[in-house]
Design a protein around this motif. Sequence first.
Motif, PDB file in Angstrom:
ATOM      1  N   ILE A  87       1.633   8.480  51.880  1.00  0.00           N
ATOM      2  CA  ILE A  87       1.526  10.020  52.539  1.00  0.00           C
ATOM      3  C   ILE A  87       0.062  10.085  52.568  1.00  0.00           C
ATOM      4  O   ILE A  87      -0.496  10.495  53.583  1.00  0.00           O
ATOM      5  CB  ILE A  87       2.478  11.039  52.134  1.00  0.00           C
ATOM      6  CG1 ILE A  87       3.805  10.581  52.369  1.00  0.00           C
ATOM      7  CG2 ILE A  87       1.838  12.237  52.811  1.00  0.00           C
ATOM      8  CD1 ILE A  87       4.814  11.478  51.738  1.00  0.00           C
TER       9      ILE A  87
ATOM     10  N   LEU B 215       3.427   3.838  56.935  1.00  0.00           N
ATOM     11  CA  LEU B 215       4.624   4.366  56.712  1.00  0.00           C
ATOM     12  C   LEU B 215       5.818   3.710  56.998  1.00  0.00           C
ATOM     13  O   LEU B 215       6.906   3.652  56.218  1.00  0.00           O
ATOM     14  CB  LEU B 215       4.729   5.743  57.329  1.00  0.00           C
ATOM     15  CG  LEU B 215       3.728   6.925  57.070  1.00  0.00           C
ATOM     16  CD1 LEU B 215       3.894   8.196  58.035  1.00  0.00           C
ATOM     17  CD2 LEU B 215       3.989   7.166  55.435  1.00  0.00           C
TER      18      LEU B 215
ATOM     19  N   TRP C 223       4.111   8.454  47.770  1.00  0.00           N
ATOM     20  CA  TRP C 223       3.106   9.476  48.071  1.00  0.00           C
ATOM     21  C   TRP C 223       1.723   8.804  48.097  1.00  0.00           C
ATOM     22  O   TRP C 223       0.859   9.544  49.084  1.00  0.00           O
ATOM     23  CB  TRP C 223       3.148  10.263  46.711  1.00  0.00           C
ATOM     24  CG  TRP C 223       3.856  11.755  46.584  1.00  0.00           C
ATOM     25  CD1 TRP C 223       4.987  11.955  46.179  1.00  0.00           C
ATOM     26  CD2 TRP C 223       3.326  12.744  47.307  1.00  0.00           C
ATOM     27  NE1 TRP C 223       5.353  13.157  46.465  1.00  0.00           N
ATOM     28  CE2 TRP C 223       4.387  13.841  47.135  1.00  0.00           C
ATOM     29  CE3 TRP C 223       1.939  13.240  47.779  1.00  0.00           C
ATOM     30  CZ2 TRP C 223       4.344  14.896  47.663  1.00  0.00           C
ATOM     31  CZ3 TRP C 223       2.149  14.291  48.289  1.00  0.00           C
ATOM     32  CH2 TRP C 223       3.088  15.424  48.106  1.00  0.00           C
TER      33      TRP C 223
ATOM     34  N   ALA D 191      -1.988   8.018  54.945  1.00  0.00           N
ATOM     35  CA  ALA D 191      -1.690   8.223  56.414  1.00  0.00           C
ATOM     36  C   ALA D 191      -2.457   9.604  56.865  1.00  0.00           C
ATOM     37  O   ALA D 191      -2.999   9.559  57.939  1.00  0.00           O
ATOM     38  CB  ALA D 191      -0.121   8.544  56.594  1.00  0.00           C
ATOM     39  N   ILE D 192      -2.539  10.532  55.804  1.00  0.00           N
ATOM     40  CA  ILE D 192      -3.377  11.861  56.347  1.00  0.00           C
ATOM     41  C   ILE D 192      -4.811  11.373  56.462  1.00  0.00           C
ATOM     42  O   ILE D 192      -5.458  12.130  57.254  1.00  0.00           O
ATOM     43  CB  ILE D 192      -3.157  12.710  55.079  1.00  0.00           C
ATOM     44  CG1 ILE D 192      -1.607  13.312  55.022  1.00  0.00           C
ATOM     45  CG2 ILE D 192      -4.110  14.146  55.307  1.00  0.00           C
ATOM     46  CD1 ILE D 192      -1.357  14.294  53.615  1.00  0.00           C
TER      47      ILE D 192
ATOM     48  N   ILE E 207      -3.854  16.379  48.626  1.00  0.00           N
ATOM     49  CA  ILE E 207      -3.573  16.530  49.923  1.00  0.00           C
ATOM     50  C   ILE E 207      -4.892  17.246  50.480  1.00  0.00           C
ATOM     51  O   ILE E 207      -5.255  16.854  51.804  1.00  0.00           O
ATOM     52  CB  ILE E 207      -2.354  17.382  50.232  1.00  0.00           C
ATOM     53  CG1 ILE E 207      -1.058  16.330  50.272  1.00  0.00           C
ATOM     54  CG2 ILE E 207      -2.293  17.789  51.834  1.00  0.00           C
ATOM     55  CD1 ILE E 207       0.056  17.133  50.237  1.00  0.00           C
TER      56      ILE E 207
END
Length: 413
Positions: free
Chosen positions: A258, A153, A255, A261-262, A312
Amino acid sequence: MYNKIQTQAWIVISLWLIATMFGFIMVFTLGLLLPSIAEELNLSPGMQGVLGSSAFLGQAILAIPMAWWTSRFNPVAVITSTIVLGALLLVLQGWSPSFAILLVGRFAFGIALVTMEPPGAKLIYQWFPMNKILFVNAIQNALFGFLMAIGVLVTPILLDALDDWRVLLYLSGAVYGFIAIVWMLLGRQNNQSDKETKAEEAAQDFNPATPLAKVLLHRDLVLTCVGFSSAAVVFSSFNTFFPTLAGDKGISLAWSGIILAINFITGGILGLIMSRYFGKISYANLVMIFLIVVMVVSYTLITLTDSRALLIVLVVFTGISGAYFPILYTEAFKLKGVTVNRIPVAVAAVMASFGLGLFIGPIITGFLEETLGDLGLAMIISAQFGVLLLPAGFFIRFTNDTKNTESPSHQTK
């Protein structure tokens, strides 16, 4: 006295973890710097691929020889040397006027990074009892997840602010140099543990030289290495090509960051939770098999959707499957018949296998894409390599029971 020793143990191991994890951030975030590097140095796609995998190649080829050579030296001194060398190599990469010098810098940085793992494993073995090592490795995995998420990030933000990939590498070299100074001040061995281990070896007429054949042919280590290599193929394929696949589906790079990262964070958190109970439950093998199935299924399905909400959900499951890492990695510490001075070679074998998978994963996926003309299908095929983790899930006995290992005397008192 005990609390003081425990505090010192966590200080030493935490510093080592920070040093190794910072190095891995510099390896795994190259993809974010690659567009700027490729534009300035006029790199072809093939040259970019070689550059991206060069650090992993060094890890795969030289992990075991370096562990064999460095196992006879003070682990604190070895770690100090590798951090300092890593800092200099980051500066070299920032300065590099040509692709060749940048490639050499990346390759050597991978070697320095993997050389830091075996002496760190020896320090863990000195400072912590066997039934705590899984928890320590889970913390390592969780820290890796959190720091990698931050790295993914923050790197684009820093690159945008500095507007120069070379300055970012110089800054990273300076940070690594600071870490080296802190390590030189606070890093140390558990001298009492080291003395007891040497006394035990002398009493048993033990040969300090690590016998490679006995370690490398150990059944559990072979299963662990095959599992790590195959899982790394899945992991590296996804992390290398998902941003490209997502971009083709109209999903922005932000995106993608993200999502990545998750993926890093979820596995770290679950691995940390499971480490408290995994070795104590009677159905540990079933849990490992479940994680492997989740890995294959989730990494397959995530290539098939362009829904951000579904991405997600699925990436949470890919992250959950990553909880296998600290569990399987800990097996290198407790191979039956392997004492402390052989552990660096066992750990190096695991890291070499992981590096091999990280190296060949993008190559396999890229070749499949060229052959099939479909990146999504290529990633699905690569995800099936996770099935090769199943033998480890079935046949390794996962336990924290120290009676099943030959531990140094300080750990069985």
